[in-house]
Design an enzyme around this catalytic site. Structure first.
Site: not given
Length: 311
Positions: A11, A96, A152, A176
Site C-alpha cells: 500500500g 489485523n 510531527r 502510538h
C-alpha cells in the site's frame, strides 16, 4: 548495505518505504510483498525503472509469497486493513492481529534471524502479536511510532518558533495514539530549553496537535491516511540498524522492568544498531510525564487483553 530488506504490504506506506530503502541503497535487493496479485510486481518494476534516473542500484522486486524474501536481514511490516464503516475497534484489532500473525509466522519460517520493524496498527499491540508468532527475542522486534510522533512534534515546533527542523531536539514516548507523551522537559532548540522560546499555552497546543497528527491528515485526505512520514520513520530505523549507527530513537520496545513496567511494548528511548534493539535508555521523568506514561501504558494493555494477553 545488506543483501536483502523486505517490505510486507504494498500500500502507500509499504511502497513508499520500499522506494526510500532503495534510494538510500540500504540493501542490494528490496522485496515488496502483497497478497494482491500484480500490485507488488507492478510497483516494484516501476521503482526499479526509476533507478537509472535517481541513481541507485538496489533492485526492487515484487512478490505475492515469502520465498523470494528468504534470508532478509530486515522486514518492515505494514500489512493490515483500515477501519471500515460499521467496524468496531475490537473487530479491527482482531482482523489485523490475524493478518500480522500470519505474516510473522512466514517471516520466522523463511528468515529466522531477521529483525522486524512493525508499522501495522494498532502498533504497540501488533508488536506483541509479532513476538508471540515468531518467538523472536525483544532485540529483533521494534515498533515504529515514536519516530513518527516525534517528527510531527518537531515539525510543528520548528514552524511555530521559525527555526530549522534540524535544530529541534525532542522525543515522544508512550503508545502510538492520543496518549503519546511528548517530553517537554527534554525538548530543546540547539540545546536551548524550548520553554525559553515559546509560552506554555502555545506549547500545549503543539503537543495536542502532535497527538492528533494522524487524524488531522485523515481529515484532509478523507479516504486515506499518512504515508510519507510513517515510511520515513521506518526507514530511519532500518538505516540505523544497517549502518550500525547506534542511534537513540523513540521506538516501541518490549519492556522487562524498564520504567517500572513489564510484559508490553511501549515507546521508549532505544539504541538501534546492527543487532536491532541494543539497549533501552531510562531517563528521569517529571511526575507529570511519568503519570502520562503510565496512562499511555494502560491504553496499550486494554487491546492486549482483548487478544487474550495477561497484562
Amino acid at each position: 548495505m545488506i543483501d536483502k530488506i523486505t517490505v510486507v504490504g504494498a500500500g502507500n506506506v509499504g511502497a513508499t518505504a520500499a522506494q526510500r530503502v532503495a534510494e538510500k541503497e540500504l540493501a542490494r535487493t528490496v522485496v515488496l510483498i502483497d497478497i494482491a496479485e500484480g500490485i507488488p510486481q507492478g510497483k516494484g518494476l516501476d521503482q526499479w525503472e526509476s533507478a537509472p534516473i535517481e541513481g541507485f542500484d538496489t533492485r526492487v522486486v515484487g512478490s505475492n509469497g515469502y520465498e523470494e524474501s528468504a534470508g532478509s536481514g530486515i522486514y518492515i511490516v505494514t500489512a493490515g486493513i483500515a477501519r471500515k464503516p460499521g467496524m468496531s475497534r475490537d473487530d479491527l484489532l482482531n482482523t489485523n492481529a490475524g493478518i500480522v500473525r500470519q505474516v510473522c509466522e512466514n517471516i520466522a519460517r523463511v528468515s529466522p534471524d531477521a529483525i522486524i520493524i512493525m508499522v501495522s496498527n494498532p502498533l504497540d499491540v501488533m508488536c506483541y502479536v509479532a513476538m508471540e508468532a515468531t518467538g523472536f527475542p525483544r532485540e529483533r522486534i521494534i515498533g515504529m511510532a515514536g519516530v513518527l510522533d516525534t517528527g510531527r512534534y518537531r515539525s510543528f515546533l520548528a514552524e511555530a518558533i521559525d527555526v530549522s527542523v534540524e535544530d529541534i531536539q525532542a522525543m515522544v514516548l508512550g503508545g502510538h495514539g492520543d496518549t503519546m507523551v511528548p517530553l517537554i522537559s527534554y525538548t530543546t532548540v540547539s540545546g536551548i530549553p524550548v520553554t525559553q522560546l515559546i509560552d506554555r499555552e502555545r506549547l500545549d497546543a503543539i503537543v495536542d496537535r502532535a497527538r492528533n497528527g494522524g487524524a488531522e491528515i485523515v481529515k484532509y485526505l478523507k479516504t486515506g491516511s499518512a504515508y510519507y512520514a510513517p515510511s520515513s520513520g521506518a526507514v530511519q530505523m532500518a538505516e540505523a540498524i544497517v549502518k550500525d549507527k547506534k542511534r537513540i530513537l523513540p521506538c516501541a520496545a518490549y519492556l522487562q522492568g524498564e520504567y517500572g513496567m513489564s510484559g508490553l511494548f511501549l515507546g521508549v528511548p532505544c539504541k538501534l544498531g546492527r543487532g536491532g534493539l541494543e539497549s533501552i535508555l531510562e531517563v528521569t521523568l517529571t511526575d507529570e510525564e511519568r503519570a502520562a506514561l503510565e496512562k499511555s501504558a494502560e491504553a496499550v494493555r486494554e487491546p492486549m487483553r482483548v487478544l487474550g494477553a495477561t497484562v
